[in-house]
Write an enzyme that holds these catalytic residues in place. Structure first.
Site, PDB file in Angstrom:
ATOM      1  N   ASP A  28       4.590  32.075  82.874  1.00  0.00           N
ATOM      2  CA  ASP A  28       3.435  32.527  83.496  1.00  0.00           C
ATOM      3  C   ASP A  28       2.984  31.707  84.544  1.00  0.00           C
ATOM      4  O   ASP A  28       3.275  30.392  84.670  1.00  0.00           O
ATOM      5  CB  ASP A  28       2.303  32.950  82.432  1.00  0.00           C
ATOM      6  N   ASP A  30      -0.914  31.855  86.256  1.00  0.00           N
ATOM      7  CA  ASP A  30      -2.241  31.420  85.983  1.00  0.00           C
ATOM      8  C   ASP A  30      -2.528  30.829  84.743  1.00  0.00           C
ATOM      9  O   ASP A  30      -2.326  31.564  83.868  1.00  0.00           O
ATOM     10  CB  ASP A  30      -3.069  32.564  86.554  1.00  0.00           C
TER      11      ASP A  30
END
Length: 351
Positions: A28, A30
């Site tokens: 991922d 953020d």
């Protein structure tokens, strides 16, 4: 299994390769690569509000609530009506137009913070784990709900050129006519999936698209996430998922603490750590992510929160089913949105 032999000696064992060695490391963006949400994303929204002459400002705690409710962009029209008091003086179309302008300003401010102001740094151990994956011949990709420009800005700023060239990017596609239950801002169509509609996490679409594009079976992918929506997405894709807790991992956790002080993020992940860890302070290595390995024994399968088999249905299949179920002659859910507002909302998703 690799063997080495010579004319004078019998073959001897050199290395044993686990059958389920990770063939793709999917990260991922953020909260995993860098702590972006409480700092840059939130501050970029506040800059946009100030530029537009609005009084509204989002605190760290307030933005955490918005992350839990779908993200800053998804909640912006409601916040403008309630916090800014525009509900009685502006039409829904005007509020949608203002929201779209603010999202454009916010994304420009975020890219400037990352590219020009040097506001971010990689979280502990990210570069080390990427290097281990490169050396093992595994694919490395970033799979995010954020828009491609924001992801690209972060990768260009924080990765070395030789690292950046080896990292693929997959981003989800947001649609205005479906349920908003994800944890990041709306994102435009991914350049890696021009014809497919990739719903945002917790749907598994972006992870399944990455596996397909990289020609890797989902069960041979290992995901690193930090949010409840991301963990659910990886589980539903049939992938193992390791969590590295971030500033909003628990704040965005539905229901907070689930049992014995553990959040649902921790309970649903296959393994959970406070960080990946740099050399000398490692929490885990790529070698730990084999099947069987240090954290799990069996290959994964697509599963929901309760561990039941998850049946994946694409956005197109879901929409076709809704249209078939609608009474004859009645507009579909998407068609019920006024055309002027729908055009603005669609434009927001393309930013």
């Amino acid at each position: 299994l690799r063997l080495r032999a010579s004319a004078r000696a019998a073959p001897r064992l050199v290395a044993l390769r686990n059958f389920d060695w990770p063939e793709a490391l999917l990260l991922d963006c953020d909260g995993v690569l860098a702590e972006t949400e409480a700092t840059c994303h939130r501050e970029a929204f506040n800059r946009a509000f100030a530029e537009r002459g609005l009084r509204m400002r989002w605190s760290v705690d307030k933005y955490g609530e918005l992350v839990h409710r779908g993200g800053g962009a998804a909640n912006l029209p409601r916040e403008l009506r309630d916090a800014e008091g525009l509900g009685g003086s502006m039409s829904e179309a005007a509020i949608a137009q203002l929201s779209a302008e603010l999202v454009r300003r916010k994304r420009a401010a975020y890219v400037a913070m990352v590219r020009e102001e040097g506001r971010l740094q990689l979280r502990s151990g990210v570069r080390r784990l990427m290097r281990e994956a490169f050396e093992a011949g595994a694919h490395v990709a970033v799979c995010s709900n954020s828009d491609p420009a924001s992801v690209a800005a972060l990768l260009d700023a924080l990765l070395r050129p030789e690292e950046r060239a080896r990292v693929a990017v997959f981003t989800a596609t947001q649609h205005a006519d479906r349920e908003e239950d994800e944890d990041d801002d709306a994102a435009p169509t991914s350049p890696t999936a021009a014809t497919a509609t990739l719903r945002k996490k917790p749907f598994p679409d972006v992870y399944l698209a990455a596996a397909a594009a990289l020609a890797v079976e989902p069960r041979r992918c290992v995901v690193v996430e930090d949010s409840l929506a991301g963990v659910r997405s990886a589980r539903r894709a049939g992938m193992r998922v390791v969590v590295t807790l971030s500033a909003y991992s628990v704040a965005a956790d539905e229901g907070g603490a689930a049992a014995a002080g553990a959040s649902r993020v921790e309970l649903l992940a296959d393994a959970c750590f406070d960080a990946i860890g740099d050399e000398g302070d490692e929490r885990f290595h790529l070698l730990d992510l084999t099947t069987p390995g240090s954290f799990w024994l069996n290959p994964p399968h697509p599963r929901d929160d309760e561990g039941n088999v998850y049946e994946h249905v694409t956005y197109e299949e879901e929409r076709a089913a809704r249209e078939r179920a609608a009474p004859s002659g009645q507009p579909s859910e998407a068609a019920a949105v006024p055309d002027d507002i729908k055009r603005i909302l669609d434009d927001m998703e393309k930013l």
